[in-house]
Design a protein around this motif. Sequence first.
Motif, short mmCIF file in Angstrom:
data_model
loop_
_atom_site.label_atom_id
_atom_site.label_comp_id
_atom_site.label_asym_id
_atom_site.label_seq_id
_atom_site.Cartn_x
_atom_site.Cartn_y
_atom_site.Cartn_z
N LEU A 25 1.04 -1.23 0.17
CA LEU A 25 -0.27 0.15 -0.17
C LEU A 25 0.78 1.44 -0.31
N ALA A 26 1.84 1.57 0.75
CA ALA A 26 2.99 2.42 0.90
C ALA A 26 3.00 2.28 -0.50
N LEU A 27 4.14 1.43 -1.07
CA LEU A 27 4.82 1.88 -2.38
C LEU A 27 3.84 2.18 -3.74
N VAL A 28 2.12 1.78 -3.66
CA VAL A 28 1.90 2.07 -4.41
C VAL A 28 1.26 3.58 -4.55
N THR A 29 0.87 3.95 -2.92
CA THR A 29 0.71 5.19 -3.21
C THR A 29 1.54 5.99 -3.31
N GLY A 30 2.22 6.02 -2.47
CA GLY A 30 3.88 6.61 -2.69
C GLY A 30 3.95 7.42 -1.11
N GLY A 31 3.35 6.29 0.34
CA GLY A 31 2.88 6.50 1.78
C GLY A 31 4.60 6.51 2.01
N ALA A 32 3.70 5.61 3.20
CA ALA A 32 5.20 5.88 4.40
C ALA A 32 4.52 4.08 5.26
N VAL A 33 5.33 3.54 5.30
CA VAL A 33 5.15 2.16 6.61
C VAL A 33 6.35 2.23 7.47
N GLY A 34 5.86 1.73 8.69
CA GLY A 34 6.44 1.77 10.16
C GLY A 34 7.18 0.28 10.15
N LEU A 35 8.08 -0.55 10.25
CA LEU A 35 8.45 -1.77 10.63
C LEU A 35 8.30 -1.95 12.10
N VAL A 36 7.45 -2.96 12.63
CA VAL A 36 7.77 -3.70 13.58
C VAL A 36 8.03 -5.09 13.78
#
Length: 569
Positions: free
Chosen positions: A257-268
């Motif tokens: 989702l972050a990739l196709v929208t150009g958004g951001a992702v947090g990893l935990v």
Amino acid sequence: MNVPVSRTEPVTATRTFTDALQHAAARRTEPAVWDAGRWRTWRDCLEQAERAAAALHRRGLVAGDVLAARLPDSWELVVLHAATARLGVLLLPLHGAHGTRETQRLIEQSGAVALAAAAFQRGHDRTGEILTLRERCPGLRHVWVSTAGAARPDTGGLPDLAELFDADPDAVPGAYPDADADPALRLPPAPADPRTPLMLLASSGTTSQRPKLCVHSHGGLLGNAAAVAADGGLGAADTIVSASPLSHAFGLLSVHLALVTGGAVGLVDGWDPSRFAAALEAAGATAAFAVPAQLRDLIALLEGGTEASGPPVRTLREVRTGGAPVPRELADGVRRTLGARLVVQWGMTEVGAGTYTRPGDRPEAVGTVGRPVSGAAVRILGRDGRPAAPGETGELQYRSPYMFSGYHLDPELTRAAFTADGWLRTGDRAALEPDGSVVHRGRADELINRGGLKFSALEVEELLDDLPQLAQHAIVPRPDPRLGQRSCLIVALREGTHMTLDDITAHLLTKGLATYKLPEQLVVLDQLPTTVTGKIARARLRAIPLPPLPAHPSRRAPERTPDEREPQR
């Protein structure tokens, strides 16, 4: 006759993973991937993935090969995902909860030629397991060990994964200094067809006897993410943090989702409610992914605190959940404690995000799992194979342009999974509401769903077949208010024998079974009910009154039913 089918219009995705990454890197210069307090950009990911792909290619990996990865949710795993996509290699992410036995079978079934694994994960030194896998899986040409998080790194003589990430950053992308002398070293073009296989995902119905590996394409997974974003109004301003691991389709969706929208992702990595709450705040999350059991833990943590000045994560707008039933009280708790709307999703490894509620739905829609993702369709068939009437429970079948293409190297299972007219047999039971929303009624098979982690009761039962004390045995799910389900082992013992839950646990652990699959209750009966053919009658077995599940599972002594009598001698 009107056939109850719920469908929506498609969202087209024509990009491959590398195309999407290049596009995201060009349109977003600000930080995009948060891991352990550090931000990186999509440009960082693109450049490091190019170098890692070149390093993999130089070691002989080519398009169509499989690389298995048992790594924590981390920057390393995201880069490896991008690097394998760039090279045309299929990535097989492995669940951290899997034991050596499950991991070995998945590696063997996939035909993986390489493995990247963490030496230290979730408080345990895994180096010994990795060395065992290297010895037992002769098809592995390469094994790399990540020492990130290890206090005293010891790779057991295996190369460090860092060698793939530390390639010369000044090298010309796509080539090596000596590529002119040996053209075979030149990195081939990235896959251009969105239908190209991107990765393998182990199905929730997988057993270690016959793993089911879903083949997913670039366009399928990214198209699913693009449709979810369009349906849910997610965009470049959003930051998604998932408590579900990237080895699950649900968790992986957060990255896509972050990739196709150009958004951001947090990893935990790993589940701890305090650490997850802190990550939501630190990353400025606008959307959170968590299964119901995790949401219960998070709500209990936050409601037990002393802060009363408003939601703990003020940027949070949406919580997406699935994988287990979502009762109304849990939905109310999310809104009350987190101040966010709740989206309830149903999906499978085979389909990704299949159905979900929409942001504009009324709160009472939480009783459903929403409508199909744009482009997909759902139909419900009765026992006679005919379309079920609206509101009638039947078999849930699914069709989508984003689905898996089949089970890896298993055409027989693939054929059995689909109807003659191309619908996926999901194995779930459901009903359709008049507005096209799906009401999920549970699974038709014997999967046990423990807090969103699903496993086959049959797999565990088969591992107990060699215990001489057991005359009969079966694993059944028991309802649990937090986890959804926990497993109970019901047995009939051979005369003169004795067995405890500790005995069962020790036996299963020696066989390498993952701990979340261990029975949490042992009940002894004189005899288990059977069918006329001698098979255990599971429906009748589930109807037998059983003692309550222990609040804190004991592994010391079996429990007996209230009306059980001592067997006749």
